[in-house]
Design a protein around this motif. Structure first.
Motif, mmCIF file in Angstrom:
data_model
loop_
_atom_site.group_PDB
_atom_site.id
_atom_site.type_symbol
_atom_site.label_atom_id
_atom_site.label_comp_id
_atom_site.label_asym_id
_atom_site.label_seq_id
_atom_site.Cartn_x
_atom_site.Cartn_y
_atom_site.Cartn_z
ATOM 1 N N UNK A 156 32.501 48.945 24.817
ATOM 2 C CA UNK A 156 33.743 49.483 24.242
ATOM 3 C C UNK A 156 34.261 50.658 25.073
ATOM 4 N N UNK A 157 33.351 51.539 25.474
ATOM 5 C CA UNK A 157 33.760 52.686 26.295
ATOM 6 C C UNK A 157 34.293 52.211 27.632
ATOM 7 N N UNK A 158 33.607 51.253 28.258
ATOM 8 C CA UNK A 158 34.054 50.733 29.546
ATOM 9 C C UNK A 158 35.443 50.122 29.439
ATOM 10 N N UNK A 159 35.717 49.480 28.320
ATOM 11 C CA UNK A 159 37.016 48.814 28.145
ATOM 12 C C UNK A 159 38.159 49.803 27.946
ATOM 13 N N UNK A 160 37.865 51.082 27.854
ATOM 14 C CA UNK A 160 38.931 52.084 27.801
ATOM 15 C C UNK A 160 39.457 52.417 29.192
ATOM 16 N N UNK A 161 38.778 51.926 30.239
ATOM 17 C CA UNK A 161 39.214 52.179 31.611
ATOM 18 C C UNK A 161 40.431 51.316 31.921
ATOM 19 N N UNK A 162 41.487 51.928 32.411
ATOM 20 C CA UNK A 162 42.748 51.209 32.631
ATOM 21 C C UNK A 162 42.646 50.184 33.755
ATOM 22 N N UNK A 163 41.830 50.447 34.777
ATOM 23 C CA UNK A 163 41.667 49.478 35.867
ATOM 24 C C UNK A 163 40.994 48.209 35.349
ATOM 25 N N UNK A 164 39.934 48.388 34.558
ATOM 26 C CA UNK A 164 39.253 47.221 33.991
ATOM 27 C C UNK A 164 40.192 46.451 33.064
ATOM 28 N N UNK A 165 40.965 47.150 32.266
ATOM 29 C CA UNK A 165 41.923 46.494 31.382
ATOM 30 C C UNK A 165 42.905 45.644 32.180
ATOM 31 N N UNK A 166 43.442 46.207 33.272
ATOM 32 C CA UNK A 166 44.422 45.478 34.083
ATOM 33 C C UNK A 166 43.812 44.228 34.692
ATOM 34 N N UNK A 167 42.574 44.337 35.167
ATOM 35 C CA UNK A 167 41.918 43.180 35.775
ATOM 36 C C UNK A 167 41.673 42.078 34.745
ATOM 37 N N UNK A 168 41.290 42.463 33.555
ATOM 38 C CA UNK A 168 41.038 41.466 32.520
ATOM 39 C C UNK A 168 42.328 40.808 32.049
ATOM 40 N N UNK A 169 43.403 41.559 32.002
ATOM 41 C CA UNK A 169 44.683 40.979 31.603
ATOM 42 C C UNK A 169 45.193 40.007 32.664
ATOM 43 N N UNK A 170 44.893 40.290 33.923
ATOM 44 C CA UNK A 170 45.326 39.395 34.999
ATOM 45 C C UNK A 170 44.397 38.201 35.141
ATOM 46 N N UNK A 171 43.105 38.398 34.892
ATOM 47 C CA UNK A 171 42.104 37.338 35.044
ATOM 48 C C UNK A 171 41.330 37.213 33.732
ATOM 49 N N UNK A 172 41.921 36.610 32.701
ATOM 50 C CA UNK A 172 41.292 36.595 31.373
ATOM 51 C C UNK A 172 40.239 35.516 31.160
ATOM 52 N N UNK A 173 40.103 34.571 32.099
ATOM 53 C CA UNK A 173 39.164 33.467 31.889
ATOM 54 C C UNK A 173 37.740 33.910 32.173
ATOM 55 N N UNK A 174 36.814 33.464 31.339
ATOM 56 C CA UNK A 174 35.414 33.865 31.457
ATOM 57 C C UNK A 174 34.833 33.640 32.847
ATOM 58 N N UNK A 175 35.033 32.468 33.491
ATOM 59 C CA UNK A 175 34.374 32.263 34.797
ATOM 60 C C UNK A 175 34.802 33.246 35.869
ATOM 61 N N UNK A 176 35.932 33.921 35.660
ATOM 62 C CA UNK A 176 36.411 34.833 36.691
ATOM 63 C C UNK A 176 35.650 36.149 36.735
ATOM 64 N N UNK A 177 35.044 36.539 35.606
ATOM 65 C CA UNK A 177 34.424 37.858 35.615
ATOM 66 C C UNK A 177 32.903 37.788 35.515
ATOM 67 N N UNK A 178 32.328 36.953 36.334
ATOM 68 C CA UNK A 178 30.873 36.955 36.495
ATOM 69 C C UNK A 178 30.575 37.330 37.948
#
Length: 278
Positions: free
Chosen positions: A201-223
């Motif tokens: 939850x704390x990590x997800x407050x980081x704006x860079x991580x948020x932007x990356x997840x919004x651009x690449x929301x599919x599970x296989x992309x973030x392993x």
């Protein structure tokens, strides 16, 4: 309920006796706990059963009475990412604190798997099988939650998928035998430190991580993902690789496990860390 006078658990039914006997009723997280399991054929006919490739005859589970705190319910797509990172693939699953149970031959093998195949076994009347299992803190190099808090631990021995010599293994459906015993974990982590779920939850407050997840929301992309507690520094190390997104750099976030705040953010892979072993 923990009762230090109970030194073993025995279940007998259908001409079968199983038991689990720990070396002690209390143990420390750093030491682990050795448990002896026993399977006996007290019936008059040959006992048959099937295991996987690890050939563990009496299965052993270990789970604390308390659970890890899952933390916040994140909105999409952050929730999906959080559950993937925590290896919580069913949203209805609780978030239990489980300990590893390792056969004696696998204690020094690091990570290992059991071949997904059925191996048949026989036990004649009056015979028994004994094995040793080590209960220890989960120690996956990329997902290590640190020592669990102190408290009661439920040990569960089980034996199933069995039949007698004159029965049809493909049609018979016998109930499993289960033996339960509560032991006590004496030490452990400071309960004031946040859990892995709260760290994400704390990590997800980081704006860079948020932007990356919004651009690449599919599970296989973030392993691969990493979530490891560094108990010495009281910091969580969180990492996301985004290996299928070639133009996105990996991100590693260090989180203060006591204050629940981001300490540092770096565009580099999370460092590999082998948790301490006995």
């Amino acid at each position: 309920m923990f009762d230090p006078s109970r030194t073993s658990a025995i279940t007998q039914a259908h001409g079968i006796r199983i038991s689990i006997t720990p070396d002690a009723s209390r143990f420390r997280a750093d030491d682990g706990l050795w448990v002896t399991t026993r399977l006996e054929n007290t019936g008059s006919k040959v006992l048959h059963w099937i295991t996987d490739g690890c050939q563990i005859h009496v299965g052993l589970g270990a789970q604390l009475a308390m659970e890890w705190s899952y933390g916040m319910e994140q909105p999409a797509p952050f929730k999906r990412f959080k559950d993937w990172t925590l290896e919580r693939y069913d949203a209805d699953d609780r978030y239990p604190i489980r300990l590893d149970t390792v056969p004696d031959w696998g204690v020094d093998e690091g990570q290992f798997g059991c071949a997904d195949l059925g191996m048949g076994h026989d036990l004649k009347p009056g015979r028994k099988l004994t094995a040793r299992m080590l209960v220890r803190v989960n120690m996956w190099p990329d997902h290590w939650y640190g020592r669990p808090p102190a408290g009661p631990v439920l040990l569960t021995g089980s034996f199933g998928t069995w039949w007698r010599g004159d029965e049809d293994m493909d049609s018979v459906q016998h109930e499993s035998l289960v033996a339960n015993l509560v032991v006590d974990l004496m030490d452990g982590r400071d309960p004031a430190l946040i859990s892995a779920g709260q760290a994400v939850d704390v990590a997800l407050s980081d704006t860079q991580l948020q932007a990356q997840l919004l651009e690449w929301p599919d599970v296989p992309n973030f392993v691969p993902t990493t979530i490891v507690l560094d108990e010495t520094r009281e910091e969580w190390i969180f990492g996301a690789g985004f290996e299928r997104a070639s133009n996105v750099r990996p991100i590693t976030i260090r989180i203060d496990a006591r204050e629940a705040r981001i300490v540092a953010v770096a565009n580099e892979p999370a460092p590999t860390r082998e948790p301490p072993r006995d």
